[in-house]
Scaffold this motif. Structure first.
Motif, PDB file in Angstrom:
ATOM      1  N   ASN B  34      28.792   7.274  -6.657  1.00  0.00           N
ATOM      2  CA  ASN B  34      28.097   8.409  -7.248  1.00  0.00           C
ATOM      3  C   ASN B  34      28.987   9.099  -8.276  1.00  0.00           C
ATOM      4  O   ASN B  34      30.215   9.064  -8.156  1.00  0.00           O
ATOM      5  CB  ASN B  34      27.717   9.424  -6.155  1.00  0.00           C
ATOM      6  N   TYR B  36      29.525  12.861 -10.385  1.00  0.00           N
ATOM      7  CA  TYR B  36      29.224  14.293 -10.405  1.00  0.00           C
ATOM      8  C   TYR B  36      29.841  14.940 -11.629  1.00  0.00           C
ATOM      9  O   TYR B  36      30.896  14.518 -12.105  1.00  0.00           O
ATOM     10  CB  TYR B  36      29.781  14.985  -9.146  1.00  0.00           C
ATOM     11  N   GLN B  38      31.197  18.732 -12.978  1.00  0.00           N
ATOM     12  CA  GLN B  38      31.582  20.056 -12.496  1.00  0.00           C
ATOM     13  C   GLN B  38      32.082  20.910 -13.655  1.00  0.00           C
ATOM     14  O   GLN B  38      32.973  20.498 -14.397  1.00  0.00           O
ATOM     15  CB  GLN B  38      32.674  19.953 -11.429  1.00  0.00           C
ATOM     16  N   LYS B  42      32.137  26.424 -10.934  1.00  0.00           N
ATOM     17  CA  LYS B  42      30.836  26.010 -10.393  1.00  0.00           C
ATOM     18  C   LYS B  42      30.999  24.839  -9.436  1.00  0.00           C
ATOM     19  O   LYS B  42      32.006  24.128  -9.451  1.00  0.00           O
ATOM     20  CB  LYS B  42      29.888  25.598 -11.530  1.00  0.00           C
ATOM     21  N   ALA B  43      29.972  24.631  -8.624  1.00  0.00           N
ATOM     22  CA  ALA B  43      29.954  23.475  -7.743  1.00  0.00           C
ATOM     23  C   ALA B  43      29.606  22.218  -8.541  1.00  0.00           C
ATOM     24  O   ALA B  43      28.966  22.302  -9.592  1.00  0.00           O
ATOM     25  CB  ALA B  43      28.922  23.676  -6.640  1.00  0.00           C
ATOM     26  N   PRO B  44      30.019  21.064  -8.052  1.00  0.00           N
ATOM     27  CA  PRO B  44      29.608  19.808  -8.699  1.00  0.00           C
ATOM     28  C   PRO B  44      28.093  19.632  -8.649  1.00  0.00           C
ATOM     29  O   PRO B  44      27.404  20.211  -7.804  1.00  0.00           O
ATOM     30  CB  PRO B  44      30.316  18.740  -7.865  1.00  0.00           C
ATOM     31  N   VAL B  46      25.232  16.308  -9.009  1.00  0.00           N
ATOM     32  CA  VAL B  46      25.140  14.849  -9.088  1.00  0.00           C
ATOM     33  C   VAL B  46      24.422  14.434 -10.363  1.00  0.00           C
ATOM     34  O   VAL B  46      23.395  15.016 -10.744  1.00  0.00           O
ATOM     35  CB  VAL B  46      24.469  14.268  -7.821  1.00  0.00           C
ATOM     36  N   HIS B  87      33.565  13.569 -11.713  1.00  0.00           N
ATOM     37  CA  HIS B  87      34.158  12.989 -10.506  1.00  0.00           C
ATOM     38  C   HIS B  87      33.333  11.794 -10.053  1.00  0.00           C
ATOM     39  O   HIS B  87      32.099  11.873 -10.037  1.00  0.00           O
ATOM     40  CB  HIS B  87      34.151  13.996  -9.346  1.00  0.00           C
ATOM     41  N   GLN B  89      32.650   9.224  -6.658  1.00  0.00           N
ATOM     42  CA  GLN B  89      32.735   9.336  -5.197  1.00  0.00           C
ATOM     43  C   GLN B  89      32.133   8.092  -4.566  1.00  0.00           C
ATOM     44  O   GLN B  89      31.046   7.658  -4.966  1.00  0.00           O
ATOM     45  CB  GLN B  89      31.975  10.575  -4.720  1.00  0.00           C
ATOM     46  N   PHE B  98      36.716  10.878  -3.156  1.00  0.00           N
ATOM     47  CA  PHE B  98      36.444  11.194  -4.552  1.00  0.00           C
ATOM     48  C   PHE B  98      37.592  10.719  -5.439  1.00  0.00           C
ATOM     49  O   PHE B  98      38.750  10.617  -4.994  1.00  0.00           O
ATOM     50  CB  PHE B  98      36.309  12.706  -4.735  1.00  0.00           C
ATOM     51  N   GLY B  99      37.274  10.480  -6.686  1.00  0.00           N
ATOM     52  CA  GLY B  99      38.297  10.240  -7.677  1.00  0.00           C
ATOM     53  C   GLY B  99      38.981  11.543  -8.059  1.00  0.00           C
ATOM     54  O   GLY B  99      38.545  12.635  -7.662  1.00  0.00           O
ATOM     55  N   GLY B 100      40.042  11.434  -8.841  1.00  0.00           N
ATOM     56  CA  GLY B 100      40.817  12.607  -9.208  1.00  0.00           C
ATOM     57  C   GLY B 100      40.208  13.459 -10.307  1.00  0.00           C
ATOM     58  O   GLY B 100      40.737  14.523 -10.630  1.00  0.00           O
TER      59      GLY B 100
END
Lengths: 120, 107
Positions: B34, B36, B38, B42-44, B46, B87, B89, B98-100
């Motif tokens: 997946n 995302y 961000q 704020k929140a991520p 999708v 990101h 995931q 998750f990725g960095g």
């Protein structure tokens, strides 16, 4: 429209227990997985675990010894308890909803996040 | 745990540019990937699930590709609102990881 809202103390002392609640409004809690995810400053997102509305849980092994999650169906809320916190637990904590997809899960709804600082 | 590695960690681009972000898994995760977006404070949100499926409401300039261990997110024509951190995931196995992150900045 479904919304999630975290609530918590903001500041927690080292060695104490962090307790957070997530209120679900505007929709059903069945058929989904309810999650806590955190993001420490400058670090990647970290999945803490899932709690299912039936009460089953699945935790990140890196935190499993300190984590408890639960769901209160009568209040449409779910909870996170993280014991014995240290400064490394300082982060923005998000509650989130995941749903199954053809291949796995995706997190399709997030709360706004709440900053938790661990300090004496 | 499955390790997710994104590249680059940051990039500078202009409005209208085509941007591609890579994500590599430490093992074969099929299409359990997946993406995302961000924005600061704020929140991520999708964008892409199951490696290639566009989430409802996400503009079609976002495309996901790949399978196995190599994946990519492409923005065909970067818009002002796309400057953000992205990101990846994996949902192949627990714990979810998750990725960095890749920060897309304005040139």
């Amino acid at each position: 429209q479904v919304q999630l809202q975290e609530s918590g103390p903001g500041l927690v002392k080292p060695s104490e227990t962090l307790s957070l609640a997530c209120s679900i409004s505007g929709g059903s809690f069945t058929f989904y997985y309810w999650s806590w995810i955190r993001q420490s400053p400058g670090k990647r997102l970290e999945w803490i675990g899932y709690v299912y509305y039936g009460g089953n849980t699945n935790y990140n092994p890196s935190l499993k010894s300190r984590v408890d999650m639960s769901f209160d169906t009568s209040k449409d809320e779910f909870f996170l308890n993280l014991r014995s916190v240290t400064a490394a637990d300082t982060a923005v904590y998000y509650c989130a909803r995941a749903r199954p997809t053809e291949y796995g899960d995706m997190i399709d709804l997030w709360g706004r996040g709440t900053l938790i600082t661990v300090s004496s | 745990d499955i390790q997710m590695t994104q590249s680059p960690s940051s990039l500078s681009a202009s409005v209208g540019d085509r941007v591609t972000i890579a994500c590599r898994a430490s093992q074969n995760i099929s299409s359990h990937l997946n993406w995302y977006q961000q924005k600061p404070g704020k929140a991520p949100k999708v964008l892409i699930y199951d490696a290639t499926a566009l989430q409802t409401g996400v503009p079609s300039r976002f495309t996901g590709s790949g399978s196995g261990a190599e994946f990519a997110l492409t923005i065909s024509s970067l818009q002002v609102e796309d400057f953000a951190t992205y990101h990846c995931q994996q949902s192949y196995s627990f714990p979810l990881t998750f990725g960095g992150g890749t920060q897309v900045e304005m040139k």
